[in-house]
Design a protein around this motif. Structure first.
Motif, PDB file in Angstrom:
ATOM      1  N   LEU A 106       0.824  -1.227   0.000  1.00  6.22           N
ATOM      2  CA  LEU A 106       0.000   0.000   0.000  1.00  6.22           C
ATOM      3  C   LEU A 106       0.852   1.268   0.000  1.00  6.22           C
ATOM      4  O   LEU A 106       0.454   2.277  -0.563  1.00  6.22           O
ATOM      5  CB  LEU A 106      -0.948  -0.001   1.211  1.00  6.22           C
ATOM      6  CG  LEU A 106      -2.132  -0.961   1.089  1.00  6.22           C
ATOM      7  CD1 LEU A 106      -2.869  -1.068   2.415  1.00  6.22           C
ATOM      8  CD2 LEU A 106      -3.086  -0.514  -0.034  1.00  6.22           C
ATOM      9  N   GLU A 107       2.020   1.213   0.633  1.00  9.26           N
ATOM     10  CA  GLU A 107       2.881   2.409   0.670  1.00  9.26           C
ATOM     11  C   GLU A 107       3.522   2.707  -0.679  1.00  9.26           C
ATOM     12  O   GLU A 107       3.885   3.845  -0.955  1.00  9.26           O
ATOM     13  CB  GLU A 107       3.960   2.241   1.755  1.00  9.26           C
ATOM     14  CG  GLU A 107       3.384   2.365   3.161  1.00  9.26           C
ATOM     15  CD  GLU A 107       4.415   2.062   4.250  1.00  9.26           C
ATOM     16  OE1 GLU A 107       5.494   1.497   3.910  1.00  9.26           O
ATOM     17  OE2 GLU A 107       4.126   2.377   5.419  1.00  9.26           O
ATOM     18  N   GLN A 108       3.681   1.673  -1.492  1.00  4.43           N
ATOM     19  CA  GLN A 108       4.294   1.827  -2.817  1.00  4.43           C
ATOM     20  C   GLN A 108       5.585   2.643  -2.761  1.00  4.43           C
ATOM     21  O   GLN A 108       5.827   3.551  -3.573  1.00  4.43           O
ATOM     22  CB  GLN A 108       3.294   2.469  -3.810  1.00  4.43           C
ATOM     23  CG  GLN A 108       2.136   1.544  -4.174  1.00  4.43           C
ATOM     24  CD  GLN A 108       2.568   0.397  -5.089  1.00  4.43           C
ATOM     25  OE1 GLN A 108       2.997   0.596  -6.220  1.00  4.43           O
ATOM     26  NE2 GLN A 108       2.494  -0.830  -4.572  1.00  4.43           N
ATOM     27  N   GLY A 109       6.424   2.306  -1.793  1.00  4.98           N
ATOM     28  CA  GLY A 109       7.723   2.972  -1.672  1.00  4.98           C
ATOM     29  C   GLY A 109       8.712   2.454  -2.709  1.00  4.98           C
ATOM     30  O   GLY A 109       8.362   1.645  -3.569  1.00  4.98           O
ATOM     31  N   GLU A 110       9.951   2.948  -2.591  1.00  6.37           N
ATOM     32  CA  GLU A 110      11.013   2.557  -3.540  1.00  6.37           C
ATOM     33  C   GLU A 110      11.236   1.038  -3.470  1.00  6.37           C
ATOM     34  O   GLU A 110      11.244   0.354  -4.465  1.00  6.37           O
ATOM     35  CB  GLU A 110      12.313   3.283  -3.122  1.00  6.37           C
ATOM     36  CG  GLU A 110      13.398   3.233  -4.160  1.00  6.37           C
ATOM     37  CD  GLU A 110      13.457   4.572  -4.928  1.00  6.37           C
ATOM     38  OE1 GLU A 110      14.541   4.940  -5.328  1.00  6.37           O
ATOM     39  OE2 GLU A 110      12.399   5.228  -5.105  1.00  6.37           O
ATOM     40  N   ASN A 111      11.394   0.538  -2.239  1.00  5.73           N
ATOM     41  CA  ASN A 111      11.664  -0.884  -2.039  1.00  5.73           C
ATOM     42  C   ASN A 111      10.394  -1.602  -1.592  1.00  5.73           C
ATOM     43  O   ASN A 111       9.932  -1.416  -0.467  1.00  5.73           O
ATOM     44  CB  ASN A 111      12.771  -1.061  -0.983  1.00  5.73           C
ATOM     45  CG  ASN A 111      13.051  -2.528  -0.708  1.00  5.73           C
ATOM     46  OD1 ASN A 111      12.569  -3.427  -1.422  1.00  5.73           O
ATOM     47  ND2 ASN A 111      13.812  -2.777   0.342  1.00  5.73           N
TER      48      ASN A 111
END
Lengths: 178, 178
Positions: free
Chosen positions: B69-74
């Motif tokens: 859900l955060e769709q961060g880099e990693n």
């Protein structure tokens, strides 16, 4: 440790008396999308599993134990109809089946408690129509395993609804391919 | 009918919220003769199954859903330790594990409800360390199947205690040889 226990009446009761509540916890109020699909022709849905257990309470376990305990001339069991629930469950709701199973199981365990089975009686034999001579202890052990097998089967048939939905996880979820 | 359902959030919740009560009905108060034996080296007893589910509540499902859900880099998930419960359950009773699982599952479902997941969010992806790209929907589907698989596994490992005790019935009880 991988051990095989010997039969124990107290321990057998402990499983048999928990099965109705286990089915209730798993299935009560569940959407029909989970309870009505099966695994293909001549297989059981969750609903069918419950109907099958009810048929066993009515016609199988206690009836066969009674034949053994009476030690009459003819100790041959009636064959068991694995698909009787297809007829007997018609028009019933899952909630009705849960109540019916709970009630019948309680009655049957009450009957069995009333017998105060001795070690000697547990070794008495009857005749299974296909398997031949079997003891009361084997019958009661099979009853326990039959319960556990149908809990496992019910969880398995439900899980298969998501066989595709899990995508690549399928290889880590062996229940989907049993 | 053999059908495969598409994922449905309401139906997925319906299973996930029933699992703790199902384990409680099956295992609470049961003699240890049923709950501690396993199927051999590196396999799970009923007690281990419960500990394994608890570890999943703490470290796996919600943690991975959060990464997606955060769709961060990693977006790579931490590997899952299938044997963590060997350490984490030490000194605990089955009753404690049942309470712990019930509480953690309720918290995690509360977290998930708070997300009010949309169809778009269900298609967001993370990276499984071994399986590669997976969607949130696949993760949640796997969570449901994982629960059902461990219900089936728990019933199966218990049943095997009576593999010998059932005598000739073994051939009619396939759960004993799975």
């Amino acid at each position: 440790m991988m051990t095989h226990a010997t039969f124990d009446l107290v321990n057998a009761f402990a499983v048999l008396e928990r099965t109705p509540a286990t089915f209730r916890a798993l299935l009560s109020g569940l959407p029909e999308a989970w309870t009505t699909p099966n695994e293909g022709p001549d297989t059981f849905s969750a609903f069918d599993n419950l109907g099958h257990l009810i048929h066993g309470e009515r016609t199988d376990w206690i009836a066969r134990a009674t034949i053994i305990l009476e030690q009459g001339e003819n100790r041959r069991f009636e064959p068991y109809d694995r698909f009787a629930q297809k007829r007997e469950s018609v028009g019933k709701t899952l909630a009705q089946l849960l109540d019916e199973f709970t009630e019948l199981r309680a009655e049957n365990l009450e009957t069995m408690r009333g017998w105060s089975l001795s070690e000697r009686e547990l070794q008495l034999e009857g005749e299974h129509p296909a398997l031949g001579r079997v003891t009361l202890e084997q019958l009661l052990s099979a009853w326990v395993v039959h319960d556990l097998g149908h809990i496992a089967q019910t969880a398995r048939v439900m899980s298969k609804q998501y066989r595709e939905a899990v995508g690549p996880w399928r290889q880590y979820l062996p229940v989907l391919d049993r």
